[in-house]
Design a protein around this motif. Structure first.
Motif, PDB file in Angstrom:
ATOM      1  N   LYS A  50      20.900  68.386 -31.971  1.00  0.00           N
ATOM      2  CA  LYS A  50      21.218  67.386 -32.992  1.00  0.00           C
ATOM      3  C   LYS A  50      20.778  65.965 -32.625  1.00  0.00           C
ATOM      4  CE  LYS A  50      24.985  70.256 -34.677  1.00  0.00           C
ATOM      5  NZ  LYS A  50      26.441  70.429 -34.772  1.00  0.00           N
ATOM      6  N   PRO A  51      20.976  65.478 -31.401  1.00  0.00           N
ATOM      7  CA  PRO A  51      20.490  64.118 -31.099  1.00  0.00           C
ATOM      8  C   PRO A  51      18.977  63.984 -31.265  1.00  0.00           C
ATOM      9  CG  PRO A  51      22.109  64.808 -29.481  1.00  0.00           C
ATOM     10  CD  PRO A  51      21.769  66.026 -30.287  1.00  0.00           C
ATOM     11  N   LEU A  52      18.238  65.010 -30.826  1.00  0.00           N
ATOM     12  CA  LEU A  52      16.783  64.959 -30.975  1.00  0.00           C
ATOM     13  C   LEU A  52      16.388  65.056 -32.451  1.00  0.00           C
ATOM     14  CD1 LEU A  52      14.110  64.840 -29.402  1.00  0.00           C
ATOM     15  CD2 LEU A  52      14.119  67.350 -29.361  1.00  0.00           C
ATOM     16  N   SER A  53      17.098  65.892 -33.210  1.00  0.00           N
ATOM     17  CA  SER A  53      16.844  66.003 -34.647  1.00  0.00           C
ATOM     18  C   SER A  53      17.072  64.669 -35.329  1.00  0.00           C
ATOM     19  CB  SER A  53      17.755  67.073 -35.262  1.00  0.00           C
ATOM     20  OG  SER A  53      17.508  68.344 -34.705  1.00  0.00           O
ATOM     21  N   TRP A  54      18.151  64.012 -34.981  1.00  0.00           N
ATOM     22  CA  TRP A  54      18.456  62.706 -35.570  1.00  0.00           C
ATOM     23  C   TRP A  54      17.382  61.691 -35.206  1.00  0.00           C
ATOM     24  CZ3 TRP A  54      20.192  60.079 -39.246  1.00  0.00           C
ATOM     25  CH2 TRP A  54      20.526  58.725 -39.142  1.00  0.00           C
ATOM     26  N   ASP A  55      16.883  61.771 -33.989  1.00  0.00           N
ATOM     27  CA  ASP A  55      15.839  60.828 -33.579  1.00  0.00           C
ATOM     28  C   ASP A  55      14.587  61.004 -34.436  1.00  0.00           C
ATOM     29  OD1 ASP A  55      15.697  58.759 -31.510  1.00  0.00           O
ATOM     30  OD2 ASP A  55      13.909  59.835 -30.837  1.00  0.00           O
ATOM     31  N   LEU A  56      14.230  62.248 -34.764  1.00  0.00           N
ATOM     32  CA  LEU A  56      13.081  62.486 -35.635  1.00  0.00           C
ATOM     33  C   LEU A  56      13.353  61.945 -37.039  1.00  0.00           C
ATOM     34  CD1 LEU A  56      10.333  63.709 -36.343  1.00  0.00           C
ATOM     35  CD2 LEU A  56      11.507  65.890 -36.775  1.00  0.00           C
ATOM     36  N   ILE A  57      14.556  62.165 -37.543  1.00  0.00           N
ATOM     37  CA  ILE A  57      14.900  61.657 -38.875  1.00  0.00           C
ATOM     38  C   ILE A  57      14.808  60.133 -38.895  1.00  0.00           C
ATOM     39  CG2 ILE A  57      16.792  61.389 -40.529  1.00  0.00           C
ATOM     40  CD1 ILE A  57      17.646  64.237 -39.839  1.00  0.00           C
ATOM     41  N   ARG A  58      15.273  59.487 -37.841  1.00  0.00           N
ATOM     42  CA  ARG A  58      15.185  58.023 -37.755  1.00  0.00           C
ATOM     43  C   ARG A  58      13.728  57.562 -37.799  1.00  0.00           C
ATOM     44  NH1 ARG A  58      17.066  56.018 -32.670  1.00  0.00           N
ATOM     45  NH2 ARG A  58      17.195  53.947 -33.600  1.00  0.00           N
ATOM     46  N   ALA A  59      12.861  58.316 -37.139  1.00  0.00           N
ATOM     47  CA  ALA A  59      11.441  57.942 -37.112  1.00  0.00           C
ATOM     48  C   ALA A  59      10.805  58.108 -38.480  1.00  0.00           C
ATOM     49  CB  ALA A  59      10.704  58.786 -36.062  1.00  0.00           C
ATOM     50  N   LEU A  60      11.034  59.263 -39.104  1.00  0.00           N
ATOM     51  CA  LEU A  60      10.421  59.509 -40.414  1.00  0.00           C
ATOM     52  C   LEU A  60      10.949  58.569 -41.487  1.00  0.00           C
ATOM     53  CD1 LEU A  60      10.299  63.414 -40.459  1.00  0.00           C
ATOM     54  CD2 LEU A  60       8.367  61.850 -40.251  1.00  0.00           C
ATOM     55  N   SER A  61      12.220  58.199 -41.380  1.00  0.00           N
ATOM     56  CA  SER A  61      12.828  57.354 -42.419  1.00  0.00           C
ATOM     57  C   SER A  61      12.799  55.869 -42.075  1.00  0.00           C
ATOM     58  CB  SER A  61      14.267  57.790 -42.672  1.00  0.00           C
ATOM     59  OG  SER A  61      15.072  57.597 -41.510  1.00  0.00           O
ATOM     60  N   SER A  62      12.199  55.515 -40.935  1.00  0.00           N
ATOM     61  CA  SER A  62      12.056  54.098 -40.586  1.00  0.00           C
ATOM     62  C   SER A  62      11.105  53.421 -41.564  1.00  0.00           C
ATOM     63  CB  SER A  62      11.510  53.970 -39.164  1.00  0.00           C
ATOM     64  OG  SER A  62      10.165  54.434 -39.119  1.00  0.00           O
ATOM     65  N   LYS A  63      11.020  52.121 -41.502  1.00  0.00           N
ATOM     66  CA  LYS A  63      10.106  51.401 -42.398  1.00  0.00           C
ATOM     67  C   LYS A  63       8.659  51.831 -42.147  1.00  0.00           C
ATOM     68  CE  LYS A  63      12.868  47.252 -43.303  1.00  0.00           C
ATOM     69  NZ  LYS A  63      12.908  45.770 -43.268  1.00  0.00           N
ATOM     70  N   ALA A  64       8.289  51.969 -40.886  1.00  0.00           N
ATOM     71  CA  ALA A  64       6.922  52.370 -40.571  1.00  0.00           C
ATOM     72  C   ALA A  64       6.666  53.807 -41.004  1.00  0.00           C
ATOM     73  CB  ALA A  64       6.665  52.212 -39.078  1.00  0.00           C
ATOM     74  N   GLY A  65       7.630  54.694 -40.749  1.00  0.00           N
ATOM     75  CA  GLY A  65       7.470  56.083 -41.150  1.00  0.00           C
ATOM     76  C   GLY A  65       7.398  56.232 -42.657  1.00  0.00           C
ATOM     77  N   THR A  66       8.235  55.493 -43.364  1.00  0.00           N
ATOM     78  CA  THR A  66       8.223  55.542 -44.828  1.00  0.00           C
ATOM     79  C   THR A  66       6.895  55.052 -45.374  1.00  0.00           C
ATOM     80  OG1 THR A  66      10.619  55.201 -44.895  1.00  0.00           O
ATOM     81  CG2 THR A  66       9.390  54.732 -46.915  1.00  0.00           C
ATOM     82  N   ARG A  67       6.355  53.994 -44.777  1.00  0.00           N
ATOM     83  CA  ARG A  67       5.073  53.447 -45.218  1.00  0.00           C
ATOM     84  C   ARG A  67       3.946  54.453 -45.004  1.00  0.00           C
ATOM     85  NH1 ARG A  67       0.587  50.790 -42.975  1.00  0.00           N
ATOM     86  NH2 ARG A  67      -0.320  49.184 -44.308  1.00  0.00           N
ATOM     87  N   THR A  68       3.925  55.059 -43.815  1.00  0.00           N
ATOM     88  CA  THR A  68       2.889  56.047 -43.529  1.00  0.00           C
ATOM     89  C   THR A  68       2.910  57.184 -44.536  1.00  0.00           C
ATOM     90  OG1 THR A  68       2.964  55.566 -41.160  1.00  0.00           O
ATOM     91  CG2 THR A  68       2.018  57.668 -41.805  1.00  0.00           C
TER      92      THR A  68
END
Length: 436
Positions: A335-353
């Motif tokens: 779960k912590p690693l899963s959350w870290d991926l979600i944070r990356a994809l949903s970050s401003k940079a991830g959302t823009r990409t």
């Protein structure tokens, strides 16, 4: 019931002119998180989720995260929404699952299902989400259960009225409608037969989705249900909206096969100039405006349906929206690693990409990005619509059954099988027992 097209049809051809360079990609890295090297996460979703996250003009939104976390992502994808949810909801009922991150459509984000996914509050406390207030509010509320957040929205499709400006010119229309009443009259004016015998429908849309009917009903303050679960389908605004559509059907403004026409047919009609207006997500503009698909490429524009004359300036319009969220199964093992991926994809940079790769961005700020604005001339309109958007029905366990009842009774009203008031009275009577 969820729209078969919008959640998976945000086109891959939203071409971004600017790509995420190394500097932007590095901002995706979430500092301070250290995980064992060689870890792998399994993500379950639609094929287009993987494509928008990893492939396209802006590059791979997971690349910086994978390097920083020393982990990889294994994608399990399907081309059908039902197959995704059948697999996901089966996995979360097992003793444990190999699925670490799943994509969940809002129509499936009902209390019975949300309880099977990890509440994110504790994870967010330990590793905060970047700018949580940047997400469209209408996408956050449906993911909360008993005060806890169970998912992060990452992809949306928000409805608009799409029109062919060439047909407006053909009919001598120089002014867009400012009220719902003017919109109805415009639909009538745009219904005609050309000299070559081609019949043009003033308005055409699929009749199997509640969101399409609510796109117009909300112009009158109408709804099937309020966000807090109150049944209002039989009240005057919704009845008036359906009575108006019944009149348009009787007058031939809506196609004769209104109840059975599908979205592929609507797309063909729009591209061939056989329909002047439709209700569909903003992203459909890319397909309609493709010059290789018809002679009207570049002539399609979007418009938020205007409020009725008596509500204009008094009540804000609420567009209908469908969206996908990232969730973590309660029985997942990382779960912590899963959350870290979600944070990356949903970050401003991830959302823009992902947006430049064709994804519908769920952060409002993304729409102000110069590259996205260059790729999407309608970016400002979609941003405003998304910010005010609301899902078609509130989340409750029998939502899908209720949706089908509303559609059945709505079609009966529009096709003249029942008076609109009787149809909505029957809908309320049939749906009320489903609310528990």
């Amino acid at each position: 019931m969820s729209k078969q097209l919008p959640p998976i049809s945000l086109p891959l051809s939203r071409r971004g002119l600017g790509l995420l360079a190394a500097g932007a990609a590095s901002s995706l890295a979430l500092g301070g998180s250290v995980f064992a090297q060689g870890k792998a996460l399994t993500a379950l979703g639609h094929r287009v989720h993987q494509t928008s996250a990893t492939t396209g003009p802006a590059g791979d939104a997971t690349e910086a995260w994978r390097k920083q976390a020393g982990a990889s992502v294994n994608w399990v994808t399907f081309g059908d929404n039902n197959a995704i949810h059948e697999r996901l909801l089966r996995e979360v009922t097992l003793g444990e699952t190999s699925i670490d991150v799943g994509y969940l459509l809002n129509g499936r984000a009902v209390p019975r299902n949300l309880r099977l996914f990890e509440p994110l509050d504790a994870l967010m406390k330990d590793a905060p989400l970047e700018a949580p207030d940047d997400f469209a509010p209408g996408l956050i509320a449906p993911l909360k259960l008993d005060g806890a957040l169970h998912g992060i929205p990452v992809r949306h499709a928000t409805n608009a009225l799409i029109y062919n400006e060439a047909i407006l010119e053909e009919r001598g229309v120089t002014k867009l409608p400012a009220t719902f009443e003017e919109l109805v009259e415009l639909a009538r004016k745009l219904t005609f037969k050309r000299d070559d015998g081609t019949q043009v429908q003033g308005l055409a849309f699929t009749a199997v989705f509640a969101s399409n009917f609510l796109t117009l009903a909300r112009c009158l303050g109408g709804d099937y249900m309020t966000p807090d679960g109150k049944l209002v389908a039989a009240e005057a605004p919704m009845v008036k909206a359906l009575s108006t559509l019944a009149d348009l059907y009787k007058a031939g403004v809506l196609p004769r096969n209104f109840a059975t026409v599908n979205n592929e047919e609507i797309t063909t009609w729009m591209q061939q100039g056989r329909a002047a207006m439709t209700i569909n997500p903003f992203a459909r503009l890319v397909t309609y405006n493709d010059p290789q698909k018809g002679k009207y490429g570049g002539r399609f524009k979007s418009l938020l349906p205007p409020m009725s004359a008596d509500l204009a300036g008094k009540v804000a319009y609420a567009p209908t929206v469908e969206f996908w969220s990232l969730v973590i199964p309660k029985n997942a093992k990382q779960k912590p690693l899963s959350w870290d991926l979600i944070r990356a994809l949903s970050s401003k940079a991830g959302t823009r990409t992902m947006a430049l790769n064709g994804n519908g961005p769920t952060r409002i700020s993304t729409y102000a990005d110069p590259a996205l604005m260059a790729a999407m001339p309608y970016a400002a309109d979609e941003a405003a619509a998304l910010k005010a958007s609301r899902i078609h029905l509130p989340a409750f366990d029998e939502q899908a059954r209720a949706h089908d009842i509303f559609i059945e009774e709505t079609q009966a009203a529009i096709l003249g099988i029942k008076p609109a008031q009787a149809a909505m009275d029957d809908a309320v009577k049939r749906v009320r027992p489903l609310l528990g």
